[in-house]
Design a protein around this motif. Structure first.
Motif, mmCIF file in Angstrom:
data_model
loop_
_atom_site.group_PDB
_atom_site.id
_atom_site.type_symbol
_atom_site.label_atom_id
_atom_site.label_comp_id
_atom_site.label_asym_id
_atom_site.label_seq_id
_atom_site.Cartn_x
_atom_site.Cartn_y
_atom_site.Cartn_z
ATOM 1 N N THR A 361 0.823 -1.213 0.000
ATOM 2 C CA THR A 361 0.000 0.000 0.000
ATOM 3 C C THR A 361 0.856 1.261 0.000
ATOM 4 O OG1 THR A 361 -0.223 -0.132 2.409
ATOM 5 C CG2 THR A 361 -1.983 -1.115 1.080
ATOM 6 N N VAL A 365 -1.608 3.551 5.075
ATOM 7 C CA VAL A 365 -3.037 3.234 5.042
ATOM 8 C C VAL A 365 -3.793 4.131 6.015
ATOM 9 C CG1 VAL A 365 -4.756 1.474 5.662
ATOM 10 C CG2 VAL A 365 -2.735 0.836 4.322
ATOM 11 N N THR A 385 -8.953 6.631 1.044
ATOM 12 C CA THR A 385 -8.789 5.236 1.447
ATOM 13 C C THR A 385 -10.060 4.700 2.091
ATOM 14 O OG1 THR A 385 -6.431 5.589 1.827
ATOM 15 C CG2 THR A 385 -7.409 3.661 2.869
ATOM 16 N N VAL A 407 -8.145 -3.111 2.482
ATOM 17 C CA VAL A 407 -7.878 -1.725 2.095
ATOM 18 C C VAL A 407 -8.155 -1.528 0.612
ATOM 19 C CG1 VAL A 407 -6.145 0.112 2.027
ATOM 20 C CG2 VAL A 407 -6.007 -1.653 3.795
ATOM 21 N N GLY A 409 -7.877 1.749 -2.254
ATOM 22 C CA GLY A 409 -7.478 3.133 -2.464
ATOM 23 C C GLY A 409 -6.433 3.225 -3.553
#
Length: 561
Positions: A361, A365, A385, A407, A409
Motif C-alpha cells: 500500500t 493506510v 482510502t 484496504v 485506495g
C-alpha cells in the motif's frame, strides 16, 4: 461483498490533487523549481541542495541513456544504505524511465540472486562493501551494467578519499572483489555530465518501483508500485501529516533504511515535495555517533519506530539534547507500545503519531491525527482510502468484532510481479487488498490491530517470513524438521524462535545459527533455538505454528507471575 458492507466501510476524506501529476518526476521538478537553494538531503556532514540533486540525478540519467543499453521500463537494482547516492540514483533512474528495484544491502548472496533474477534487473548500483557478494551471483542474473560506489563518493575533497580510505583499509569493511566491467559511480556521473539526457515521460499507471516483500513460499515477491500509487501516497501523507509542517523549513531525521518503502515514500517523496531537508543516518545502530549527529542538527521532525525510540530514550546523551524545535515524531514499521510513546514524549516533549501501512500500500493506510492521537490505535484511514473488515467467509463481522483488515485506495499496488495467482489471492474482485492483519474498527473511526492472520514475524520493523527460515534450516543435514515463530521482545518487538527436531543429539543451537547466517540476513537469524522430539501437527501433518507460538506466550506469562 455482502449486503451490509456499504454500512461498514470506513472512508478517509476525499483525496485531492492526484490529477495534477503525471508521474513522480512532476513532484521532483516542482520541488527543484520552488526550493532550488534549499537543502534536500544531508548525510555524514555533507549536504545536497535541490539544485545539486537535480544536476547529479540528470548526470546519472544521461549516463544511463548514453552509455548503457537500458530502455524505459527496464529494471535497475539499487543496493545502498542511507547515503546521498541513493536519492541521486533513484531520481536519475526514474528520469531515464527505469523501474527502481530497492534492494536491502544486508542481503546474503542467496537473497540477492533471487531478487535480481526474479525482477529481471539489467543494471545495478551497489555499495563496494557488498560487491564481493554480487561477484559470486552475477552470472546467475541478467545484469549487464554494474555501477559501484564507495561510502564517501559524494563528499568533497579531502573528506571523500579520507572516508573511503578508512572504510576500506582501516575498518576493512570492503572485501576483495573483481567485477571487470564495473563502472565507478563517480565516473558514471562525470561521463554523464558531459552529455545531454532526455527526461522520459511516464504515466501514472506505469511501474515506478519493485519493492520486495516476503511470500507464502518463503521467497520474496516484487510489489509493483506505480507512479500513481506513490504520488497518491505522497498526497495522502501530506493531507494526514503536513498541516503542521512549514514548507521549506523542516529538518527531518531519517534513521530508517531508505530502501524500505516507509522511508522511501516519507522522505524521498513527501518531505521532498514540501522542500524540506531529510537527514539520512547511515548506521542508526551506532547510537554513539547517531546522537552526536543529532547534537549538531537542529531537527524539527523525527521518523522512527518503537525499538529506536526505546533505545534512544535509555541514553543520557540523548536525553541531554535540545528538543525545543522538535514538533513532529512519526512512528511506523512496527507496533508502537504505549510505554515507549509516553517515554518519548516525556524525554522530548513531542508526542508520537503512529501510522500503519504495508509494502503493498505504498505504504500508508492510516495515521493518527497529530492533534488527536489515540495510543494503541493506528489512527484513521488517510484520504482516498476505504477500510473494511471481513471474516473467514468474506463476510463483514458484527460491529465491534475483529476481522481481517482490507484496504481499497489509489495507493494499493498494481499487483505482484509475475505472480498473477498471488495477486488474485491478495486483491479481491471489489479491489480490496487483504492485509492479513486482524483489526477492530472503533465507533469513532480509529482502527486497532489486534492480531496477525499471517505467520509473519516483525523484527525491529522488518518482515520475516517463517517459511524462508525453515527452508534454509531444512537444508541442514542434521535437521528432520523445524518451525519458526515470533516471540515478544521488549527491544525488537519480536525475536525469532526456532523449534527443531534433530537427527541426533550432537546438533547444537550455535551450529544452526551459524548455518543460517550464511544464507539469511542477520535479522532473520533465529535468536532462540529449542530442540524437541516432535512438533505438534494437524491430522493431515501440518505443523501447528500457532500452538507453538501460544505455548511460548503462555510460558512467558507464567514466568512474569
Amino acid at each position: 461483498m455482502n449486503e451490509h458492507d456499504s454500512e461498514t466501510i470506513v472512508r478517509g476524506a476525499a483525496l485531492e490533487g492526484l490529477d495534477d501529476y503525471h508521474s513522480i518526476m512532476d513532484i521532483f521538478r516542482r520541488s527543484v523549481e520552488r526550493y532550488s537553494s534549499n537543502i534536500a538531503f544531508s548525510c555524514m556532514g555533507k549536504s545536497l541542495s535541490y539544485r545539486e540533486l537535480d544536476r547529479l540525478s540528470a548526470d546519472f540519467a544521461a549516463w544511463l541513456q548514453n552509455e548503457t543499453s537500458l530502455q524505459p521500463g527496464d529494471r535497475i537494482a539499487i543496493q545502498l544504505p542511507n547515503l546521498l547516492q541513493f536519492p541521486v540514483a533513484v531520481f536519475g533512474a526514474i528520469r531515464a524511465g527505469l523501474v527502481v528495484v530497492n534492494t536491502n544491502p544486508l542481503y546474503t548472496e542467496r537473497e540477492m540472486a533471487h531478487q535480481f533474477k526474479d525482477s529481471g534487473a539489467k543494471a545495478i548500483l551497489i555499495l563496494a562493501n557488498m560487491a564481493d557478494k554480487l561477484e559470486k551471483v552475477l552470472d546467475q542474473t541478467e545484469i549487464e551494467h554494474v555501477v559501484v560506489t564507495e561510502i564517501g563518493d559524494l563528499h568533497d575533497f579531502p573528506k571523500r578519499p579520507l572516508i573511503n580510505f578508512v572504510v576500506k583499509y582501516i575498518k576493512k569493511m570492503v572485501p576483495r572483489y573483481s567485477l571487470k566491467s564495473a563502472v565507478s559511480f563517480r565516473d558514471a556521473l562525470k561521463r554523464g555530465g558531459g552529455v545531454d539526457h532526455q527526461d522520459i515521460t511516464r504515466e501514472l499507471d506505469d511501474i515506478a518501483a519493485l519493492q520486495y516483500t516476503g511470500g507464502t513460499t518463503g521467497l520474496a515477491k516484487g510489489t509493483m508500485l506505480t507512479h500513481r500509487n506513490l504520488v497518491a501516497n505522497m498526497l495522502q501523507a501530506k493531507a494526514a501529516i503536513g498541516s503542521g509542517l512549514k514548507e521549506g523549513s523542516e529538518i527531518v531525521v531519517a534513521p530508517l533504511p531508505v530502501y524500505h518503502i516507509y522511508t522511501f515514500t516519507v522522505n524521498c517523496l513527501f518531505m521532498l515535495e514540501g522542500g524540506n531537508h531529510s537527514v539520512l543516518i547511515t548506521n542508526p545502530r551506532d547510537l554513539d555517533n547517531f546522537v552526536k549527529e543529532l547534537r549538531a542538527t537542529p531537527f524539527t521532525g523525527f521518523v522512527g519506530l518503537n525499538t529506536l525510540f526505546n533505545a534512544l530514550c535509555n541514553r543520557d546523551d540523548f536525553k541531554a539534547l535540545d528538543f525545543s524545535r522538535l514538533h513532529l515524531t512519526i512512528s511506523g514499521g512496527m507496533a508502537l507500545t504505549g510505554a515507549v510513546a509516553r517515554r518519548w514524549e516525556e524525554v522530548t516533549g513531542c508526542p508520537v503519531a503512529e501510522g500503519y501501512g504495508l509494502t503493498e500500500t505504498s505504504p500508508i493506510v492510516s495515521f493518527n491525527p497529530v492533534d488527536a492521537i489515540q495510543l494503541g490505535t493506528i489512527g484513521k484511514p488517510v484520504a482516498g482510502t476505504e477500510l473494511r473488515l471481513c471474516d473467514a467467509e468474506g463476510k463483514t463481522p458484527p460491529p465491534g468484532e475483529p476481522g481481517e483488515l482490507c484496504v481499497r485506495g489509489p495507493q494499493v499496488m498494481k499487483g505482484y510481479w509475475n505472480r498473477d495467482d498471488e495477486t488474485a489471492r491478495a486483491i479481491d474482485a471489489d479491489g480490496f487488498f487483504h492485509t492479513g492483519d486482524i483489526a477492530v474498527i472503533q465507533d469513532d473511526g480509529y482502527v486497532r490491530i489486534v492480531d496477525r492472520k499471517k505467520d509473519m514475524i516483525l523484527v525491529s520493523g522488518f518482515n520475516v517470513y517463517p517459511n524462508e527460515i525453515e527452508d534454509v534450516v531444512a537444508a541442514h543435514p542434521g535437521v528432520v524438521e523445524s518451525c519458526a515463530v515470533g516471540v515478544p521482545d521488549a527491544t525488537n518487538g519480536e525475536v525469532i524462535k526456532l523449534f527443531v527436531v534433530a537427527r541426533d543429539s550432537s546438533l547444537t543451537a550455535e551450529e544452526l545459527r551459524s548455518w543460517c547466517k550464511k544464507e539469511l540476513t542477520a535479522y532473520k537469524v533465529p535468536k532462540l533455538v529449542e530442540f524437541r522430539d516432535e512438533l505438534p501437527k494437524t491430522n493431515v501433518g501440518k505443523v501447528l505454528r500457532r500452538q507453538l507460538r501460544d505455548e511460548e506466550a503462555n510460558d512467558k506469562g507464567a514466568g512474569a507471575d
